[in-house]
Design a protein around this motif. Structure first.
Motif, PDB file in Angstrom:
ATOM      1  N   ILE A 147       0.840  -1.212   0.000  1.00 45.76           N
ATOM      2  CA  ILE A 147       0.000   0.000   0.000  1.00 45.76           C
ATOM      3  C   ILE A 147       0.870   1.256   0.000  1.00 45.76           C
ATOM      4  O   ILE A 147       2.032   1.218   0.401  1.00 45.76           O
ATOM      5  N   SER A 148       0.277   2.349  -0.457  1.00 42.30           N
ATOM      6  CA  SER A 148       1.038   3.600  -0.592  1.00 42.30           C
ATOM      7  C   SER A 148       1.157   4.296   0.763  1.00 42.30           C
ATOM      8  O   SER A 148       0.401   4.018   1.701  1.00 42.30           O
ATOM      9  N   LEU A 208      -2.117   5.958   1.675  1.00 37.00           N
ATOM     10  CA  LEU A 208      -3.131   5.074   2.264  1.00 37.00           C
ATOM     11  C   LEU A 208      -2.782   4.756   3.725  1.00 37.00           C
ATOM     12  O   LEU A 208      -3.667   4.706   4.583  1.00 37.00           O
ATOM     13  N   GLN A 209      -1.488   4.580   4.003  1.00 37.78           N
ATOM     14  CA  GLN A 209      -1.063   4.375   5.400  1.00 37.78           C
ATOM     15  C   GLN A 209      -1.476   5.581   6.256  1.00 37.78           C
ATOM     16  O   GLN A 209      -1.970   5.434   7.369  1.00 37.78           O
TER      17      GLN A 209
END
Length: 591
Positions: free
Chosen positions: A86-87, A90-91
């Motif tokens: 995940i990017s 998104l984190q």
């Protein structure tokens, strides 16, 4: 960016930091080791960084689920992470969502500190992108409660603890810190934490919080920051009897023992980190704060945030408020409640600025400024019993015992609270100030919120919405008679990150009062007509990186002008140079 090269011999990743062109065409030191900039840009050597399991436990390089498939193969991470990639964005979204579930601010603080220990870049990304929401969590008011409970929430030590046990060995202790190229140190002895008093060793929450802001708001890279607590004991009986207390269990050292210890510390810092390391004194008791600033101001790059940072941010608010109040600073009369570090520091900077504008001597300009302490108005008949830092403010006037009587006698246009005592701007006091001012300026500066001299709502209600109000800790907007009022926050976080960054990028070797004035003027210059229309005298924190770059550029310009800068030649465009030097928390690609 940089490349991670696999060292076949030891199964380690090697972080290649070889020199290459720098962003923004800024000035580069021959070795680049103390350039205030992104860590990856210029250091001409290679360092080893652990791979696999250890890489995930290294907060400086860990990216969690953001490691790509290729990186997972290259750095022995297969199987150590769930399969999803995940990017960073998104984190960030996920973490902000979970932070907002906490009802208790201290729990948010603990969650943020745990994130910093796990993933440094993600911590700073959250803080920079959500600065207005998270500033009260990592700084005032929540950091005050964190310090009070530091013993019981203590997980992993951050920064250096230098106690009297290390007397004679402070240089060795400094050498235990893994980073060599330190640019900013924030140091406290825990004696006067915010308005909360002597918290001893637990005051460490303050240097840790301040340095997080140096990075997030001012762009100083985290590896160049060092929080330090000097533990000389505590006079707080509750802590001395607390089984969870983490500091020395003895009464505070004072006098010669104290000053000898501090002298060893200051000497060791300069010996280990050189002339250009900035030492910010934080939350020392009044008598020691003035003494240390006077003693080391001529030999070290030092700055006291409680005296000078507070003064600079308040002066910026005063300069900006003139657009709403009319007139110049010299046309106003200032009355302070509180004559300690903050009060006298602000008063002196106001007097300096008026003197600079009117060319009148400082002795004259001080007469526009009156201070009230616990014994009443400071007047010349009290001179014999006053502490030295209060004496310049003892003007000719008959004795006045209460703040209300002082307001009626002096008729100030500006009322400033730096007393550390809550609820002292009573309804009678505020109404009295409002009775002879169309737009009374009320600054209730004591922290945390519980110690504020009055609330934003009280100031607006008691003046029927005519007050211009700012406080030290944040207050929510106030609805009154169908109008929305935006209280300002005279928060040192506007000033010290930009000021410190300006000193670092110019390689300054001393702090001069003119640099504080330059910082104030830069901050006041960032308040736009749109802000004034809402009654604001400070710009919103959402623009803080841009504001800090302007402050840094102004401070650096002053350092060059005064011949105190060592990073030569001077960059042509200091704002662009400051922006190019700022640390950014985006993940790097490893290969």
């Amino acid at each position: 960016m940089e490349s991670f090269l696999k060292d076949q011999r030891g199964g380690e990743s090697v972080l290649d930091l070889s020199p290459r062109s720098t962003v923004g065409g800024g000035v580069e030191d021959v070795y680049g080791e103390d350039r205030a900039s992104e860590d990856q840009l210029v250091t001409p050597w290679t360092i080893s960084v652990a791979s696999g399991y250890n890489l995930l436990r290294d907060p400086h390089h860990n990216k969690g689920l953001a490691f790509t498939e290729k990186e997972r193969d290259a750095h022995y991470l297969r199987g150590l992470l769930p399969p999803a990639v995940i990017s960073q964005e998104l984190q960030e979204k996920k973490l902000m969502h979970s932070l907002r579930q906490y009802q208790v601010p201290l729990h948010k603080y603990m969650a943020m500190m745990e994130l910093e220990e796990r993933n440094e870049r993600l911590f700073y990304k959250l803080l920079i992108d959500n600065v207005e929401e998270l500033l009260p969590v990592v700084y005032t008011p929540t950091v005050g409660e964190a310090c009070q409970k530091y013993g019981s929430i203590f997980r992993r030590p951050q920064g250096l603890y230098i106690s009297l046990k290390e007397k004679g060995k402070i240089l060795e202790v400094l050498r235990n810190w893994p980073e060599r190229a330190i640019q900013v140190i924030v140091v406290t002895d825990g004696e006067r934490i915010l308005g909360l008093g002597d918290l001893g060793c637990q005051g460490m929450g303050i240097p840790v919080g301040k340095l997080a802001l140096y990075t997030a708001l001012g762009g100083v890279r985290p590896s160049a920051c060092l929080p330090i607590t000097i533990d000389v004991g505590t006079n707080n009986e509750q802590l001395l009897n607390d089984e969870f207390y983490i500091g020395l269990r003895q009464k505070r050292a004072t006098g010669k023992e104290y000053y000898d210890f501090l002298h060893e510390f200051m000497t060791a810092v300069k010996q280990n980190y050189g002339e250009k390391v900035l030492i910010q004194f934080e939350d020392f008791a009044n008598h020691n704060a003035f003494e240390l600033l006077a003693k080391y101001g001529t030999t070290h790059l030092v700055f006291n945030d409680d005296i000078q940072g507070t003064a600079s941010v308040v002066l910026a608010g005063l300069v900006a408020s003139l657009k709403l109040l009319g007139g110049s600073l010299a046309d106003h009369t200032f009355l302070f409640l509180g004559a300690g570090e903050a009060g006298t520091g602000i008063a002196e900077l106001i007097a300096l600025e008026i003197s600079k504008q009117t060319k009148a001597p400082l002795e004259e300009t001080r007469k526009k400024i009156w201070l009230v302490d616990s014994k009443g108005l400071i007047v010349s008949s009290r001179k014999g019993s006053l502490q030295h830092f209060k004496k310049p403010w003892a003007h000719e006037h008959e004795p006045v015992n209460t703040l209300l009587d002082a307001v009626k006698a002096i008729k100030p246009t500006v009322l400033i609270g730096t007393s550390g005592v809550g609820k002292t701007f009573t309804k009678e006091v505020v109404e009295a100030v409002a009775s002879f001012n169309e737009r009374p300026l009320i600054l209730a500066l004591s922290n945390p919120t519980s110690q504020s001299e009055c609330t934003a709502e009280e100031a607006y209600t008691w003046t029927e919405g005519r007050a211009i109000f700012a406080s030290g800790s944040p207050f929510d907007p106030v609805e009154l008679n169908g109008k929305c009022f935006m209280p300002g926050q005279a928060n040192n976080a506007y000033i010290f990150p930009g000021l410190g960054f300006g000193l670092v990028i110019s390689g300054a070797i001393r702090v001069h009062d003119d640099m504080l004035l330059a910082a104030s003027e830069a901050l006041a210059g960032q308040v736009t007509q749109e802000h004034y229309d809402k009654g604001m005298i400070y710009p919103p924190f959402s623009n803080i990186r841009k504001i800090s770059a302007h402050i840094a550029a102004n401070v650096a310009a002053k350092a060059y002008e005064l011949g105190l800068a060592t990073r030569l030649p001077r960059p042509a465009d200091l704002v662009k140079y400051a922006e190019s030097c700022m640390y950014t928390p985006n993940y790097r690609s490893y290969r």
